[in-house]
Motif scaffolding. Structure first.
Motif, short mmCIF file in Angstrom:
data_model
loop_
_atom_site.label_atom_id
_atom_site.label_comp_id
_atom_site.label_asym_id
_atom_site.label_seq_id
_atom_site.Cartn_x
_atom_site.Cartn_y
_atom_site.Cartn_z
N SER A 185 7.13 10.31 -1.66
CA SER A 185 6.15 9.34 -2.16
C SER A 185 5.46 9.81 -3.44
O SER A 185 4.72 9.06 -4.05
CB SER A 185 5.08 9.09 -1.10
N THR A 189 7.42 7.69 -6.98
CA THR A 189 6.35 6.73 -7.22
C THR A 189 5.78 6.79 -8.64
O THR A 189 5.92 7.78 -9.35
CB THR A 189 5.18 6.98 -6.24
N ASP A 242 5.79 2.75 -4.81
CA ASP A 242 7.10 3.34 -4.52
C ASP A 242 8.17 2.60 -5.31
O ASP A 242 8.36 1.39 -5.13
CB ASP A 242 7.38 3.24 -3.01
N SER A 243 8.85 3.32 -6.17
CA SER A 243 9.87 2.70 -7.02
C SER A 243 11.14 2.36 -6.24
O SER A 243 11.98 1.58 -6.72
CB SER A 243 10.24 3.64 -8.16
N CYS A 261 5.55 -1.65 -0.90
CA CYS A 261 5.75 -0.58 -1.89
C CYS A 261 4.45 -0.13 -2.56
O CYS A 261 4.38 0.96 -3.12
CB CYS A 261 6.76 -1.01 -2.96
N CYS A 262 3.42 -0.98 -2.54
CA CYS A 262 2.18 -0.69 -3.26
C CYS A 262 1.10 -0.23 -2.28
O CYS A 262 0.71 -0.97 -1.38
CB CYS A 262 1.70 -1.92 -4.02
#
Length: 434
Positions: free
Chosen positions: A161, A390, A251-252, A415-416
């Protein structure tokens, strides 16, 4: 003496609520039930793995961290700005009267390490067992007698992360050893150094000290690593809500797996530039020297190493300037420096995508999406080591829900993450005695 049963009763009676509220950065009227339930899950996991009853037991925590300034400056003995966050490893631990450490992290296989031998083992490299043995070995080197213990932990510091779950785990192990076998005498800086030692020497990752230091010390801190044996740590007051901003970690979708070589190349290449001038780290080199010898230096170490060195000099300055901006209450200046840091990481440090990546550049896409949604407001940058994982964004509160919704539409639900700066680092929530 607090035994396991007494610890369970204290949790159920709400006697740990104040500590859980502090560690979770919960507002006074915010529901404590989820935090209490999570602690109960730890206790239940410990009972299932090791038994409960009247054995002495403690509840402990170590947070993840966020890097606020100074991207890849710590390993060159530079400056960083970092903070603990309200995601952590939470564990119940108890001495077991043996020389075997049994560490069970929820969802993962039991790790058992016989610490009657504390030498590094090649077969343990890049495993949790290496961290366990390394932290115990460092405690022994400091003159203590670490013993065996049982620990059951849960973590919401997601691996990969960018919040450094490995450092949080190392700090947790250090806090457990300090409490159970070192009379709580290991201060946060020492615990952080133990974690770095384990990661460098036993795990095999040449990390700097920032991750462990931020997790161990807590709050937001400006750190000067000029003397890595005695880093200077200065608390920095950060109240993002009062400034009208939220801290988001996004998180990409890219995985950190198999990227150790990419991370290792950064300190190695920066070290090559320092060695060109007869020095060990870039902190000992003047930026003017690099520019004056640029043609010779490019031939000797290559262009990427030179660019990474130039990033170090600029981001080392920025980390100091960011801390100063926060101290004088100039949040706009801080955000401007964050944006500059992000551009430097992309252009000069080159830790946005692994070398040769063309089709898959998840972090670059995440940064592009964040910049478009922010529309010139706030700031975003690579978070931590880079290459995967991230990004970090400072988002105006009135834009927060739109930002989160659009980022999750683009990159995936959940993801955010909206985080807070946790005021406490590695902590004993309920001690053996008390």
């Amino acid at each position: 003496m607090t035994d396991f049963s007494a610890l369970s009763r204290a949790l159920e009676a709400g006697k740990l609520d104040e500590s859980l509220r502090l560690l979770g950065c919960l507002a006074p009227r915010e529901d404590i039930a989820p935090a209490r339930a999570r602690a109960a899950r730890v206790m239940a996991g410990f009972r299932a793995a090791f038994g409960g009853g009247e054995r002495p037991a403690a509840l402990l925590s170590a947070p993840g961290r966020t890097e606020l300034g100074g991207n890849h400056t710590d390993h060159q003995r530079g400056h960083v700005l970092a903070g603990a966050v309200n995601l952590d490893f939470l564990a119940c631990a108890a001495p077991n009267g043996s020389q075997v450490i049994r560490f069970q992290s929820e969802g993962w296989p039991m790790v058992e390490v016989d610490i009657s031998s504390l030498e590094p083992r090649e077969e343990e490299r890049e495993t949790t067992a290496a961290l366990v043995r390394g932290v115990a070995a460092r405690a022994a080197q400091l003159g203590y007698a670490p013993g065996g213990f049982d620990a059951y932990a849960v973590s919401d510091v997601l691996p990969g992360s960018g919040l450094s779950s490995s450092a949080a785990c190392e700090v947790l192990l250090g806090v457990i050893l300090s409490h159970l076998f070192c009379r709580d005498e290991l201060d946060p800086v020492t615990v952080a150094q133990m974690g770095q030692y384990a990661e460098n020497v036993y795990f095999g990752k040449p990390s700097g000290l920032m991750d462990q230091m931020a997790s161990s010390v807590g709050g937001a801190v400006a750190i000067d690593f000029a003397d890595p044996a005695a880093p200077k740590v200065r608390p920095i007051r950060v109240d993002l809500a009062a400034e009208g901003y939220a801290l988001c970690i996004v998180d990409s979708g890219a995985d950190h797996a198999d990227l150790t070589a990419e991370y290792a190349a950064i300190p190695r290449e920066m070290g090559a530039v320092a060695a060109f001038f007869g020095k060990e780290v870039l902190r000992e080199v003047e930026e003017a020297q690099v520019m004056a010898r640029l043609p010779d230096l490019r031939r000797a170490v290559g262009d990427r190493a030179v660019l990474r060195a130039l990033h170090f000099f600029a981001d080392d300055r920025r980390a100091r300037q960011e801390a100063e901006a926060l101290e004088r209450g100039d949040f706009a200046a801080f955000l401007g420096l964050v944006r500059e840091s992000g551009r430097s990481s992309w252009m000069y440090l080159q830790n946005i995508a692994p070398a040769g990546a063309v089709e898959h550049q998840a972090m670059a896409v995440a940064l592009a999406a964040a910049e478009e949604i922010l529309g010139g407001r706030g700031a975003c940058r690579v978070h931590g080591g880079g290459f995967a994982g991230t990004i970090q964004a400072f988002v105006p509160l009135e834009l927060l829900e739109e930002f989160r919704g659009r980022m999750e539409a683009a990159l995936g639900s959940g993801c955010c993450h909206v985080l807070s700066i946790r005021p406490v680092g590695g902590a004993v929530i309920r001690p053996l005695e008390g």
